[in-house]
Design a protein around this motif. Structure first.
Motif, PDB file in Angstrom:
ATOM      1  N   SER A  80      45.716  27.300  32.729  1.00  0.00           N
ATOM      2  CA  SER A  80      44.705  26.348  32.251  1.00  0.00           C
ATOM      3  C   SER A  80      43.476  26.386  33.151  1.00  0.00           C
ATOM      4  CB  SER A  80      45.286  24.936  32.209  1.00  0.00           C
ATOM      5  OG  SER A  80      46.437  24.891  31.398  1.00  0.00           O
ATOM      6  N   LEU A  81      43.709  26.400  34.447  1.00  0.00           N
ATOM      7  CA  LEU A  81      42.579  26.478  35.382  1.00  0.00           C
ATOM      8  C   LEU A  81      41.787  27.764  35.186  1.00  0.00           C
ATOM      9  CD1 LEU A  81      44.465  25.129  38.515  1.00  0.00           C
ATOM     10  CD2 LEU A  81      42.417  24.075  37.537  1.00  0.00           C
ATOM     11  N   MET A  82      42.508  28.849  34.960  1.00  0.00           N
ATOM     12  CA  MET A  82      41.826  30.125  34.750  1.00  0.00           C
ATOM     13  C   MET A  82      40.949  30.059  33.503  1.00  0.00           C
ATOM     14  SD  MET A  82      43.609  33.790  33.993  1.00  0.00           S
ATOM     15  CE  MET A  82      44.034  33.267  32.335  1.00  0.00           C
ATOM     16  N   ARG A  83      41.480  29.497  32.424  1.00  0.00           N
ATOM     17  CA  ARG A  83      40.701  29.396  31.189  1.00  0.00           C
ATOM     18  C   ARG A  83      39.463  28.528  31.391  1.00  0.00           C
ATOM     19  NH1 ARG A  83      42.458  33.704  28.582  1.00  0.00           N
ATOM     20  NH2 ARG A  83      44.691  33.673  28.243  1.00  0.00           N
TER      21      ARG A  83
ATOM     22  N   THR B  61      39.758  30.178  41.670  1.00  0.00           N
ATOM     23  CA  THR B  61      40.385  30.019  42.988  1.00  0.00           C
ATOM     24  C   THR B  61      41.605  29.106  42.897  1.00  0.00           C
ATOM     25  OG1 THR B  61      38.243  30.338  44.049  1.00  0.00           O
ATOM     26  CG2 THR B  61      39.985  29.321  45.371  1.00  0.00           C
ATOM     27  N   ALA B  62      41.413  27.984  42.225  1.00  0.00           N
ATOM     28  CA  ALA B  62      42.540  27.064  42.038  1.00  0.00           C
ATOM     29  C   ALA B  62      43.622  27.702  41.184  1.00  0.00           C
ATOM     30  CB  ALA B  62      42.057  25.769  41.402  1.00  0.00           C
ATOM     31  N   ALA B  63      43.210  28.490  40.211  1.00  0.00           N
ATOM     32  CA  ALA B  63      44.184  29.172  39.353  1.00  0.00           C
ATOM     33  C   ALA B  63      45.050  30.120  40.169  1.00  0.00           C
ATOM     34  CB  ALA B  63      43.464  29.922  38.244  1.00  0.00           C
ATOM     35  N   LEU B  64      44.403  30.878  41.047  1.00  0.00           N
ATOM     36  CA  LEU B  64      45.168  31.797  41.895  1.00  0.00           C
ATOM     37  C   LEU B  64      46.185  31.046  42.747  1.00  0.00           C
ATOM     38  CD1 LEU B  64      42.587  34.434  43.201  1.00  0.00           C
ATOM     39  CD2 LEU B  64      44.635  34.853  41.823  1.00  0.00           C
ATOM     40  N   GLN B  65      45.778  29.911  43.261  1.00  0.00           N
ATOM     41  CA  GLN B  65      46.709  29.121  44.079  1.00  0.00           C
ATOM     42  C   GLN B  65      47.938  28.725  43.271  1.00  0.00           C
ATOM     43  OE1 GLN B  65      44.381  25.828  45.515  1.00  0.00           O
ATOM     44  NE2 GLN B  65      43.510  26.985  47.215  1.00  0.00           N
TER      45      GLN B  65
ATOM     46  N   THR C 151      53.593  29.665  41.748  1.00  0.00           N
ATOM     47  CA  THR C 151      54.612  30.015  40.748  1.00  0.00           C
ATOM     48  C   THR C 151      55.507  31.129  41.277  1.00  0.00           C
ATOM     49  OG1 THR C 151      53.038  29.474  38.993  1.00  0.00           O
ATOM     50  CG2 THR C 151      54.957  30.775  38.361  1.00  0.00           C
ATOM     51  N   LEU C 152      54.887  32.130  41.866  1.00  0.00           N
ATOM     52  CA  LEU C 152      55.670  33.254  42.385  1.00  0.00           C
ATOM     53  C   LEU C 152      56.520  32.853  43.583  1.00  0.00           C
ATOM     54  CD1 LEU C 152      53.266  36.307  42.056  1.00  0.00           C
ATOM     55  CD2 LEU C 152      55.471  35.973  40.920  1.00  0.00           C
ATOM     56  N   GLU C 153      56.038  31.897  44.354  1.00  0.00           N
ATOM     57  CA  GLU C 153      56.877  31.405  45.460  1.00  0.00           C
ATOM     58  C   GLU C 153      58.137  30.756  44.921  1.00  0.00           C
ATOM     59  OE1 GLU C 153      53.104  30.264  48.371  1.00  0.00           O
ATOM     60  OE2 GLU C 153      54.486  28.694  47.704  1.00  0.00           O
TER      61      GLU C 153
ATOM     62  N   ALA D  86      53.034  35.350  35.976  1.00  0.00           N
ATOM     63  CA  ALA D  86      52.187  34.876  37.072  1.00  0.00           C
ATOM     64  C   ALA D  86      51.566  36.062  37.812  1.00  0.00           C
ATOM     65  CB  ALA D  86      52.996  34.010  38.026  1.00  0.00           C
ATOM     66  N   ALA D  87      52.377  37.069  38.044  1.00  0.00           N
ATOM     67  CA  ALA D  87      51.854  38.256  38.725  1.00  0.00           C
ATOM     68  C   ALA D  87      50.773  38.934  37.889  1.00  0.00           C
ATOM     69  CB  ALA D  87      52.998  39.236  39.012  1.00  0.00           C
ATOM     70  N   PHE D  88      51.002  38.982  36.584  1.00  0.00           N
ATOM     71  CA  PHE D  88      50.019  39.615  35.696  1.00  0.00           C
ATOM     72  C   PHE D  88      48.672  38.886  35.754  1.00  0.00           C
ATOM     73  CE2 PHE D  88      47.790  39.374  31.644  1.00  0.00           C
ATOM     74  CZ  PHE D  88      47.487  40.708  31.435  1.00  0.00           C
ATOM     75  N   TRP D  89      48.714  37.571  35.659  1.00  0.00           N
ATOM     76  CA  TRP D  89      47.445  36.828  35.600  1.00  0.00           C
ATOM     77  C   TRP D  89      46.730  36.830  36.950  1.00  0.00           C
ATOM     78  CZ3 TRP D  89      45.145  36.501  31.286  1.00  0.00           C
ATOM     79  CH2 TRP D  89      45.882  36.397  30.093  1.00  0.00           C
ATOM     80  N   ILE D  90      47.482  36.925  38.021  1.00  0.00           N
ATOM     81  CA  ILE D  90      46.830  37.116  39.327  1.00  0.00           C
ATOM     82  C   ILE D  90      46.031  38.421  39.309  1.00  0.00           C
ATOM     83  CG2 ILE D  90      47.291  37.688  41.751  1.00  0.00           C
ATOM     84  CD1 ILE D  90      49.645  35.653  41.600  1.00  0.00           C
ATOM     85  N   ALA D  91      46.642  39.442  38.768  1.00  0.00           N
ATOM     86  CA  ALA D  91      45.942  40.728  38.665  1.00  0.00           C
ATOM     87  C   ALA D  91      44.711  40.612  37.780  1.00  0.00           C
ATOM     88  CB  ALA D  91      46.895  41.788  38.112  1.00  0.00           C
ATOM     89  N   GLN D  92      44.852  39.906  36.677  1.00  0.00           N
ATOM     90  CA  GLN D  92      43.722  39.756  35.749  1.00  0.00           C
ATOM     91  C   GLN D  92      42.553  39.041  36.422  1.00  0.00           C
ATOM     92  OE1 GLN D  92      43.639  40.733  32.177  1.00  0.00           O
ATOM     93  NE2 GLN D  92      41.479  40.462  32.695  1.00  0.00           N
ATOM     94  N   ILE D  93      42.858  38.005  37.182  1.00  0.00           N
ATOM     95  CA  ILE D  93      41.777  37.263  37.865  1.00  0.00           C
ATOM     96  C   ILE D  93      41.082  38.171  38.879  1.00  0.00           C
ATOM     97  CG2 ILE D  93      41.302  35.361  39.460  1.00  0.00           C
ATOM     98  CD1 ILE D  93      43.520  33.785  37.974  1.00  0.00           C
ATOM     99  N   HIS D  94      41.859  38.913  39.619  1.00  0.00           N
ATOM    100  CA  HIS D  94      41.233  39.859  40.562  1.00  0.00           C
ATOM    101  C   HIS D  94      40.328  40.843  39.821  1.00  0.00           C
ATOM    102  CE1 HIS D  94      43.183  38.446  44.132  1.00  0.00           C
ATOM    103  NE2 HIS D  94      44.401  38.835  43.792  1.00  0.00           N
ATOM    104  N   PHE D  95      40.803  41.346  38.709  1.00  0.00           N
ATOM    105  CA  PHE D  95      40.014  42.308  37.928  1.00  0.00           C
ATOM    106  C   PHE D  95      38.724  41.662  37.427  1.00  0.00           C
ATOM    107  CE2 PHE D  95      39.348  44.512  33.716  1.00  0.00           C
ATOM    108  CZ  PHE D  95      38.859  45.685  34.260  1.00  0.00           C
TER     109      PHE D  95
END
Lengths: 321, 558
Positions: free
Chosen positions: A168-171, A176-180, A185-187, A195-204
């Motif tokens: 939701s934060l990413m959308r 930054t908050a989305a990545l957190q 989630t991964l922790e 979660a791993a996928f969307w982290i990659a997407q945000i970096h991209f």
């Protein structure tokens, strides 16, 4: 506590007489949760999810669960409609109906049911993660964000709620908050591929290409049969001018995406009518072709619930192999 | 965009023993456009595309619109491209007539006389206009379910149908655009094709297919897509199919619906973007020698960010962020998000609809025609979206959408974030194609919108009444390339702000737009510079240009 209740009800569920005699008749799909009559205000104020349901509603609940276990969501929903006629606003039925509607991809109906559940059982907000999912699915990201926060106030270690919060934060552009949230989630769930996928997407999206590759490769390792990570990986590699690797990722994406599209088409039919052995057969074939043994076993299990003989026969080659 | 793969905690179901939701938040504020039925005197202008029940996929695309000054009186005119009905087709009758409506420059139209007759065809879809024979007037192409048609303009006095145009293949064509892909000074034509539809074998009434648990007509999944076509123009109204020769031929045919011409990589030639229904969208990169290479996936404009194909419909194109490169907006099916592909610092794009606030509000809508223009003249690009479902069954329970839908206006602002606002005073409708142009000559862009089962709508823009909003528009006439200057790139500089535009003839979905460029300027009182990059490669700069004027610029000869 959860396990105890499952045992209590699980024993009842084993009775074949509880199977819904109407099979997957679709008429309930032409009805709306707005039809449900309301209980008197405060009628269920003493309701507690931990206690056994009233005798009058038990047959309906059990029918609903039995149908659900067969994958027959329309029958499960029909039983709840009948229940709610004799016990308006019975909280468990509202909750279950909300989840069924979400699975039927009727997100507006899911919201209706789950908001009503919260109205009669406001202390059960922790059960309503699906309500936030439904808001999200309709593009109501602010509402989703707010509701995930409510769920997390009750269940701060819910990986799924953190995941939803992150998306939701990413959308909403708060990367930054989305990545957190996605890292949290991964922790909580190190195998959480999405979660791993969307982290990659945000970096991209933010042009951190090397970080994106690392995160995408992590997501791929967690879910090697999901096409979208291959899609992303290919795009990032192209931008890094690692063209050969990108082409290989694209080829894998094309292969998995073709299979995934076919799987989605079948699932969208089975969700309304599970009594289609031919579709299960095809589903299993697709999962075999992808090499996804886990998905294959799950499909066989579902097939077995509506066509044990067919599923058993189909499973034999896999066993022999 | 599909919903996230949220997992449901199944144990919760056992743990707890075990209306349609509210519509997406409507836009706020006063509508910018005032809606009325499009009329010519007492005549209400309507288009037909099959019956109300929509038993066949052929009946769902709606008709088309084409804008140009056909009679050369300085005012924009409008062609409405008409369809047909299943009964007419079965009876062997031609399409209902497409009509040229002559504008008077104040938003009023009159029916063109018999000299402008456009009769014939089987089932009209869309079209475009440009000076195909380079004789100083705009000619017309109409796409059809059937043979596409070319009409040459005879000096602003009437149309003459070209009998042997060379537009081969009796396909189901949807959108089209004119361009000079090989820089030979003659206009070429790209035609987007949808699918093979045979009324004799098509699944018909009775709902052979299901959507969200409801019976609906079938398609496009399960039907056979048709390859798009690129035709090289001979400069006389005839064309030659060069699709294969030019490389404009993907490995697999797709269900094509929309097309946009743009120079996405700013290398001076015209590239093509094609939206495909339920299949990957294509970006065709012009190699500069008349050949194309498909780079949609590589550039990040083929799928959504989940790696899913979407049901691409209409396409808008503008430079949203002022970086000098074109951004793309694509409308999609209900349950999906519309997509905003923003150019990145390299040559790729990033899908940014949600961050721009364009995604979420689109999920319960099915978008068609779209425009990316500065409708409110404040200096930021806005987005119009025309909505309406394909299935009348969308009004049944549990669909999370509806058949008739409100259109949307997204007003642009700083940081490329948009604010939703009601587009017009019109009630919800079943919209399809749209085109933007200043029909009433007041300096802002009006909209014409095709409605299924109702009159064509004219949406009068009232931004001219907003104090301190200025504008500028221009028409280019090239001398060292084709006169229409398609592909010319214009940058308007006002202080630190710059606005860019590109000359084209397509409005994205079954509509042809005027080649006039239009810029909203906000409070700017004068333009510091207007820089024109002509298709020939020449650059022409105008300085200290007055605002609130329509300028005609001819390419300087060296």
């Amino acid at each position: 506590m959860i396990a105890a209740r499952i045992l209590v009800l699980g024993g009842l569920l084993l009775s074949p007489a509880l199977a819904d005699p109407q099979g997957g008749a679709p008429s309930v799909l032409d009805r709306s949760p707005t039809e449900w009559s309301a209980a008197e205000s405060g009628h269920w104020k003493d309701w507690d999810a931990d206690t056994r349901p009233p005798e009058a509603v038990q047959p309906y609940l059990l029918r609903s669960i039995a149908a659900y276990r067969r994958g027959d969501r329309p029958a499960a929903l029909r039983a709840l409609f009948e229940l709610l006629e004799i016990a308006p606003d019975y909280p468990s039925a509202l909750h279950q109906a909300g989840i069924l509607y979400f699975q039927l991809r009727r997100h507006g109906d899911a919201i209706t049911a789950l908001e009503r559940y919260l109205a009669v059982a406001p202390h059960r907000v922790g059960d309503t993660r699906t309500l936030a999912h439904a808001y999200y699915s309709l593009g109501r990201y602010d509402d989703a964000l707010a509701h995930y926060a409510r769920v997390l106030s009750v269940h701060p270690e819910s990986a799924e709620a953190h995941h939803g919060q992150g998306l939701s934060l990413m959308r909403l552009g708060q990367s930054t908050a989305a990545l957190q949230e996605l890292r949290r989630t991964l922790e909580l769930d190190p195998a959480h591929a999405s979660a791993a996928f969307w982290i990659a997407q945000i970096h991209f999206d933010e042009e951190r290409l090397e970080d994106a590759v690392a995160a995408a490769e992590h997501a791929r390792d967690l879910d090697p049969f999901g096409p979208r990570v291959w899609f992303l990986l290919g795009q990032v590699l192209f931008e890094l001018e690692r063209d050969d690797e990108a082409e290989a990722a694209k080829a894998r994406f094309d292969e998995l995406n073709r299979l995934d599209a076919a799987v989605r088409a079948i699932e969208s039919s089975l969700v309304f009518d599970p009594y289609q052995p031919a579709l299960y057969r095809e589903l299993c074939r697709l999962h075999r072709e992808a090499g996804d043994d886990l998905a294959l076993r799950q499909a066989l299990r579902r097939w077995s619930s509506v066509d044990p003989a067919g599923a058993a026969a189909a499973a034999e080659p896999a066993s022999a192999k | 965009m599909m919903g996230p793969a949220h997992s449901i905690d199944l144990s919760m179901i056992l743990f707890l023993l075990l209306g349609a939701g509210p519509a997406a938040t409507p836009g706020q504020g006063h509508p910018l456009f005032r809606a009325r039925d499009l009329r010519a005197g007492e005549e209400v202008i309507e288009l037909v595309c099959g019956g109300a029940d929509k038993d066949y996929i052929l009946e769902v695309n709606g008709g088309g619109l084409v804008v140009a000054d056909f009679d050369l009186d300085g005012h924009l005119d409008l062609v409405t491209v008409n369809g047909s009905t299943i009964d007419r087709v079965r009876a062997g009758k031609e399409a209902l007539p497409s009509v040229l409506w002559l504008g008077n420059g104040s938003g009023e139209f009159r029916r063109g006389g018999p000299e402008w007759k456009l009769a014939g065809g089987v089932w009209g879809m869309g079209g475009t206009a440009g000076d195909i024979d380079a004789d100083g007037d705009p000619d017309l192409v109409i796409t059809e379910w059937g043979r596409n048609r070319v009409f040459l303009n005879e000096g602003g006095k009437g149309f003459r149908a070209v009998e042997a145009s060379g537009l081969t293949g009796d396909h189901w064509s949807t959108s089209c655009a004119l361009l000079d892909h090989d820089a030979d000074g003659k206009l070429d034509l790209v035609v987007i094709n949808y699918l093979e539809f045979d009324l004799e074998t098509a699944a018909g009434p009775g709902g052979a297919c299901r959507w969200k648990g409801h019976d609906v007509m079938c398609g496009p999944e399960g039907l056979t897509p048709t390859h798009d076509q690129l035709f090289r123009g001979n400069g006389d109204g005839t064309f030659v199919d060069v699709s294969v020769k030019s490389g404009f031929r993907p490995e697999k045919a797709c269900f094509g619906l929309g097309v946009m011409t743009l120079d996405y990589d700013r290398d001076g030639d015209t590239d093509l973007y094609v939206s495909n229904d339920s299949m990957p969208n294509h970006l065709w990169e012009n190699q500069g020698d008349g050949r194309f290479v498909e780079v949609g996936w590589r550039r990040g404009v083929s799928h959504d960010s989940n790696g899913r194909e979407q049901a691409g419909m209409g396409i808008g194109c503008a430079d949203v962020d002022g970086d000098g490169r074109s951004d793309l907006f694509v409308t999609n099916f209900s349950g999906e998000s519309n997509a905003l592909y923003r150019s990145s610092r390299k040559t790729g794009f990033r899908e940014k609809a949600d961050v721009a606030r364009l995604g979420g509000p689109s999920i319960q809508r099915l978008g068609w025609g779209t425009g990316m223009w500065d409708y409110d003249l404040d200096g930021f690009i806005d987005v119009s979206v025309i909505n309406g479902h394909v299935y009348p069954a969308a009004d049944l329970v549990g669909t999370d959408t509806s058949y008739a839908q409100a259109d949307q206006l997204f007003l642009g602002g700083p940081e490329q974030r948009f604010a939703e606002r009601a587009l017009s005073s019109a009630t919800a409708g079943v919209g399809r194609a749209s085109v933007s142009a200043d029909f009433d000559g007041d300096g802002d862009l009006d909209l014409v919108v095709v409605q299924m089962g109702g009159p064509v709508r004219f949406l009068e823009n009232r931004a001219d009444g907003i104090e301190g909003r200025h504008w500028f528009s221009l028409t280019l006439s090239a001398t060292a390339s084709h006169p229409d200057a398609i592909g010319a790139h214009v940058r308007v500089q006002v202080g630190d702000a710059s606005y860019t535009g590109e000359v084209r003839t397509t409005a994205g979905y079954q509509a042809g737009c005027s080649t006039r460029l239009h810029f909203g300027l906000g409070a700017a009182e004068t333009l510091d510079e207007v820089r024109i990059e002509w298709p020939s490669g020449r650059v022409q700069v105008l300085e200290d240009v007055a605002v609130n004027q329509h300028l005609r610029v001819t390419e300087e000869t060296e």
